[in-house]
Design an enzyme around this catalytic site. Structure first.
Site, short mmCIF file in Angstrom:
data_model
loop_
_atom_site.label_atom_id
_atom_site.label_comp_id
_atom_site.label_asym_id
_atom_site.label_seq_id
_atom_site.Cartn_x
_atom_site.Cartn_y
_atom_site.Cartn_z
N ASP A 362 0.84 -1.21 0.00
CA ASP A 362 0.00 0.00 0.00
C ASP A 362 0.87 1.25 0.00
O ASP A 362 2.04 1.23 -0.42
CB ASP A 362 -0.96 -0.07 1.21
CG ASP A 362 -2.28 0.63 0.97
OD1 ASP A 362 -2.31 1.87 1.13
OD2 ASP A 362 -3.27 -0.04 0.63
N ASP A 363 0.33 2.33 0.50
CA ASP A 363 0.97 3.64 0.55
C ASP A 363 2.35 3.57 1.21
O ASP A 363 2.55 2.77 2.13
CB ASP A 363 0.03 4.55 1.38
CG ASP A 363 0.33 6.01 1.21
OD1 ASP A 363 1.33 6.34 0.57
OD2 ASP A 363 -0.45 6.82 1.74
N ARG A 439 -5.84 16.16 4.61
CA ARG A 439 -4.79 15.14 4.78
C ARG A 439 -3.47 15.65 4.18
O ARG A 439 -2.78 14.93 3.49
CB ARG A 439 -5.21 13.83 4.11
CG ARG A 439 -4.60 12.60 4.78
CD ARG A 439 -4.73 11.37 3.91
NE ARG A 439 -4.29 10.18 4.62
CZ ARG A 439 -3.84 9.09 4.02
NH1 ARG A 439 -3.79 9.02 2.72
NH2 ARG A 439 -3.46 8.04 4.72
N LYS A 472 -4.07 -0.32 -6.77
CA LYS A 472 -5.12 0.23 -5.90
C LYS A 472 -5.10 1.74 -6.10
O LYS A 472 -4.13 2.40 -5.76
CB LYS A 472 -4.84 -0.14 -4.45
CG LYS A 472 -5.85 0.47 -3.47
CD LYS A 472 -5.58 -0.03 -2.05
CE LYS A 472 -6.43 0.70 -1.03
NZ LYS A 472 -6.04 0.34 0.33
N ASP A 474 -6.31 5.22 -5.23
CA ASP A 474 -6.93 5.91 -4.10
C ASP A 474 -7.26 7.36 -4.45
O ASP A 474 -6.79 7.91 -5.47
CB ASP A 474 -5.95 5.84 -2.90
CG ASP A 474 -6.66 5.86 -1.56
OD1 ASP A 474 -7.84 6.26 -1.51
OD2 ASP A 474 -6.02 5.49 -0.56
N ASN A 476 -8.04 10.60 -1.75
CA ASN A 476 -8.27 10.81 -0.32
C ASN A 476 -8.75 12.18 0.11
O ASN A 476 -8.70 12.48 1.30
CB ASN A 476 -6.99 10.47 0.45
CG ASN A 476 -6.88 8.98 0.67
OD1 ASN A 476 -7.77 8.36 1.22
ND2 ASN A 476 -5.78 8.39 0.21
N CYS A 522 -10.67 3.03 -4.84
CA CYS A 522 -10.67 3.36 -3.41
C CYS A 522 -10.77 4.87 -3.29
O CYS A 522 -10.21 5.60 -4.10
CB CYS A 522 -9.35 2.87 -2.80
SG CYS A 522 -9.09 3.36 -1.10
N ASP A 544 -12.65 1.80 5.10
CA ASP A 544 -11.46 1.64 5.95
C ASP A 544 -11.84 0.99 7.27
O ASP A 544 -10.96 0.64 8.06
CB ASP A 544 -10.81 3.00 6.22
CG ASP A 544 -9.91 3.42 5.08
OD1 ASP A 544 -9.57 2.58 4.24
OD2 ASP A 544 -9.54 4.61 5.03
C1 DGJ Z 1 -6.96 5.37 2.36
C2 DGJ Z 1 -7.34 3.96 2.01
O1 DGJ Z 1 -8.72 3.76 2.20
C3 DGJ Z 1 -6.51 3.00 2.86
O2 DGJ Z 1 -6.91 1.68 2.61
C4 DGJ Z 1 -5.06 3.22 2.55
O3 DGJ Z 1 -4.79 2.86 1.22
C5 DGJ Z 1 -4.68 4.66 2.79
N1 DGJ Z 1 -5.56 5.56 2.11
C6 DGJ Z 1 -3.26 4.92 2.37
O4 DGJ Z 1 -2.92 6.23 2.46
#
Ligand code: DGJ
Length: 733
Positions: A362-363, A439, A472, A474, A476, A522, A544
């Site tokens: 992941d990140d 964020r 994946k 994302d 955010n 996501c 999450d």
């Molecule tokens: C938000 C995602 O929903 C998480 O699963 C994860 O990937 C984080 N971001 C990583 O920054």
């Protein structure tokens, strides 16, 4: 950049209406032209949609509902209330308009006249294509209704063309379509939520007035784009009429339900044109995204099954549509940003041992990404963490027998990044105004071609230099100030639409270049689950929140519209005082993933995980490709059950969960023999029943007929809080 095409609706419109018989279901064609009255009848498995053209050249929807209830001469509420098939701003404001335009800088009144109606084939499906034009100004409005009879689904969209030579037409609102329900009192079911608590089921009476569901900041946490409208008081989950719908769009969208006193609801849906417009230049076309609508006679579950099946079979990317989703491991909750090669490899070894097929990092892997305050935008590998790049890790993951996947967040940038230092003008912003961070990040303005080209180059390099098989994707933060100072004045309010067009173009180009890569959608969990993304993404990270009890509510809501083969669910160390077994049973009802810190697991946990993953692989075709039926809702009871039945009814699996605390447990015991009644089986056939995990001498029943299972049902055997049971059924004859 002046022809807007949403959702890749480059339509291979092919042939004309004499061929309508080609779509005939038995004797009746799906779309029929009528002469008395002049119009059309569109029929799906259970619904009928009727349109009329008046002598004055107006097009009205005459009926939408149960096939059996439609009469060919119906002139319904829409007719009486003058709500046209394409309701416009013009004449009386007695409806919610789908189109609002300005001609010559001052005429804000649209007046449509029927030109022609044709039955065509669009992407192998029958479609009614109605052309209208303004009685004076050079605007042509083509409305499409593409019919998918076996799902009881209609897709509606509109194409606007400026047929003039001199002046632009300002589009202030262009939704995808409108429907009018028969006169009745109705109730709306929709979904609502927030981060960590997505897809919560809401129900409310539609009283006179307008109820709006919308996204205004590119996030659909508060209300995912979906509705179900049923006659008030009809709550049977498995029977009774219902109208449902969604929008194929990932930017700002809007659905209005306009209810009249005395009954009648008009639903209008499409792009949310709040603070948005489109300047339609001479000779250019604007195409709206699709408004997907359906009718069911089989209650909430019928609506959920039609829509989710349609998404699974018609919307998801064709290359991966029929493939079983791999069991994945995701390292986010185990390692967060603190990624190291040796620690990822250690996790990967255990993941492979228990049966994981896809290892996802992941990140935290890219330049400067030590926390969420830096790095977004600089999509090269962090040399401090991976001095030799990603290749050694990927090679070893592959040697363990797994594919490798990675996390990205293309649309964002941290101010603390090389990209932002080089191009502070690449983010959405207004001069002399704050750039609001969320964020610690800002949103890139993907409407800009240079931003598009930069991102395409970054990810093309990443995917061509590394054996990555899973992305994946994302997203955010919500959109704040959507300013684009460099754009010409007339383009300023087009930024949001252009951003989404280029987002789609970016994903589409990457998928074309790397056709065997899986893509996961996501947005801080389930903040962008729409079918605009799902036409490009194979699955969705739903929340999450991985706590298994909370998940039951979230997943129940998600299954209102979306197919289980998009519902990604990981076990994690957040078990809400339940067991690893319960956690697995919850996550196995979707696309199973593991997110635990595996370095903390002993032999017992590994053995359990191995057994569960093995079972999951055996039932995976049913879960991912069967027909889902939510037998018991956690929103209504202190337990939950979801069933998946094979299309040929030869097999089924049922997940049962008990959520009762001690008080409720007493109630459960007090009520004695609670039942589990199944759905969708072959009534006359006999099914063997296996309660997974129970020894042969503890199995409560050996076999039953489909009729018995549906009408009498099995005894509910899960009596303790936080316990679960998976039941497998196989047809014997
Ligand atoms: C938000 C995602 O929903 C998480 O699963 C994860 O990937 C984080 N971001 C990583 O920054």
């Amino acid at each position: 950049m002046n022809m807007h095409i949403s959702n890749a609706l480059l339509l291979p419109v092919v042939f004309l209406c004499g061929a309508a018989a080609a779509f005939a279901q038995a004797s009746a064609p799906v779309i029929r032209e009528t002469t008395e009255p002049k119009g059309w009848v569109i029929e799906t498995k259970s619904s009928s949609y009727r349109l009329l053209v008046t002598d004055k050249g107006e097009v009205f929807p005459a009926f939408y509902g149960n096939k059996a209830g439609a009469s060919s001469t119906t002139r319904n509420d829409a007719w009486q209330q003058s709500i046209m098939e394409i309701p416009v701003r013009g004449a009386y404001p007695n409806k919610t308009p789908a189109l609002e335009v300005i001609f010559s800088g001052r005429v804000r009144d649209l007046d449509l006249q029927f030109v022609s109606g044709n039955i065509l084939e669009i992407e192998n499906r029958p479609a009614l294509v109605i052309t209208q034009r303004d009685r004076f100004y050079p605007l042509q409005v083509v409305s499409y209704i593409r019919v998918l009879p076996e799902y009881d689904i209609l897709e509606k969209w509109i194409e606007l063309k400026n047929t003039g030579e001199k002046e632009s037409i300002l589009i202030e609102n262009a939704r995808s379509g409108s429907i009018v329900l028969p006169r009745n009192a109705y109730e709306l079911t929709h979904l609502a939520g927030t981060w960590g608590n997505e897809f919560q089921v809401q129900r409310a009476a539609l009283t006179p007035g307008v109820k709006t569901l919308e996204a205004a900041d590119f996030k659909s946490f508060e209300t995912p784009p979906w509705f179900l409208i049923r006659p008030r008081g009809q709550h049977d989950k498995f029977s009774g009429p219902g109208w449902f719908g969604t929008i194929q769009y990932s930017g700002n969208w809007r659905m209005d339900m306009n209810t009249r006193y005395g009954g009648g609801v008009q639903v209008v849906a499409g792009i949310n044109f709040w603070d948005t417009h489109w300047n339609l230049e001479p000779g250019k076309t604007f195409v709206t995204p699709k408004f997907v609508i359906g009718y069911t006679g089989r209650g909430d579950e019928g609506a959920a099954q039609s829509l989710s099946r349609y998404i699974r079979k018609e919307v998801l990317p064709a290359s991966h549509r029929e493939k079983l989703r791999p069991v994945l491991y995701n390292s986010w909750y185990a390692t967060k940003f603190n990624i190291r090669m040796d620690q990822q490899l250690a996790l990967a070894k255990i993941a492979a041992e228990i049966g994981v097929e896809m290892f996802v990092m992941d990140d935290g892997w890219f330049k400067g990404r030590v926390n969420d305050r830096a790095g977004l935008g600089d999509w090269t590998v962090d040399k401090k963490k991976f001095p030799d790049g990603l290749a050694p890790l990927i090679r070893q993951v592959n040697e363990l027998g797994m594919d490798f996947g990675i996390w990205i967040e293309p649309e964002m940038v941290n101010p603390d990044s090389d990209l932002y230092r080089r191009h502070p003008d690449w983010v959405f912003h207004f001069p002399n105004r704050a750039r609001h961070e969320s964020r610690n990040q800002l949103m890139l303005n993907l409407a800009r071609e240079d931003v598009f080209q930069y991102l395409l180059k970054c990810y093309t390099s990443l995917l061509s230099e590394n054996n990555i098989k899973f992305i994946k994707w994302d997203h955010n933060r919500a959109l704040s100030e959507p300013g684009w100072p460099d754009a010409p004045a007339e383009m300023q309010r087009e930024a949001r639409i252009r951003h989404i067009d280029n987002l789609y173009r970016l994903i589409d180009t990457l998928r074309k270049r790397f056709p065997d890569v899986w893509f996961e959608d996501c947005s801080s969990g389930g903040g962008r689950p729409d079918i605009g993304m799902l036409a490009r993404m194979d699955q969705v990270w739903v929340s999450d929140n991985t706590a298994p009890k909370d998940r039951l509510y979230i997943q129940h809501g998600f299954l209102s519209a979306w197919p289980a083969n998009t519902m990604v669910a990981w076990t994690t160390d957040h078990m809400q005082n339940t067991s690893l077994e319960f956690t697995f049973d919850v996550m196995m009802s979707g696309v199973l993933g593991i997110g635990n810190d595996l370095s903390k697991w002993g032999d017992k946990e590994k053995a359990l995980a191995k057994r569960k993953i093995e079972l999951y692989k055996a039932i995976r075709p049913l879960v991912q490709q069967g027909t889902a039926c939510r037998l018991i809702s956690p929103f209504e009871d202190f337990r939950a059950a979801v069933e998946y039945v094979a299309e040929d009814k030869s097999e089924a699996v049922v997940f049962c969960y008990n959520l009762a605390d001690d008080l409720a447990k007493n109630r459960l015991e007090g009520r004695g023999d609670l039942k589990l009644r199944l759905q969708g089986l072959d009534g006359g056939a006999r099914y063997t029943i296996e309660f997974c995990g129970l020894a042969p001498d503890k199995q409560p029943r050996e076999s039953c007929t489909g009729d018995f299972l549906e009408n009498i049902g099995l005894r509910w055997i899960v009596s303790e809080a936080g316990k679960s049971q998976i039941i497998r059924l196989r047809k014997t004859e």
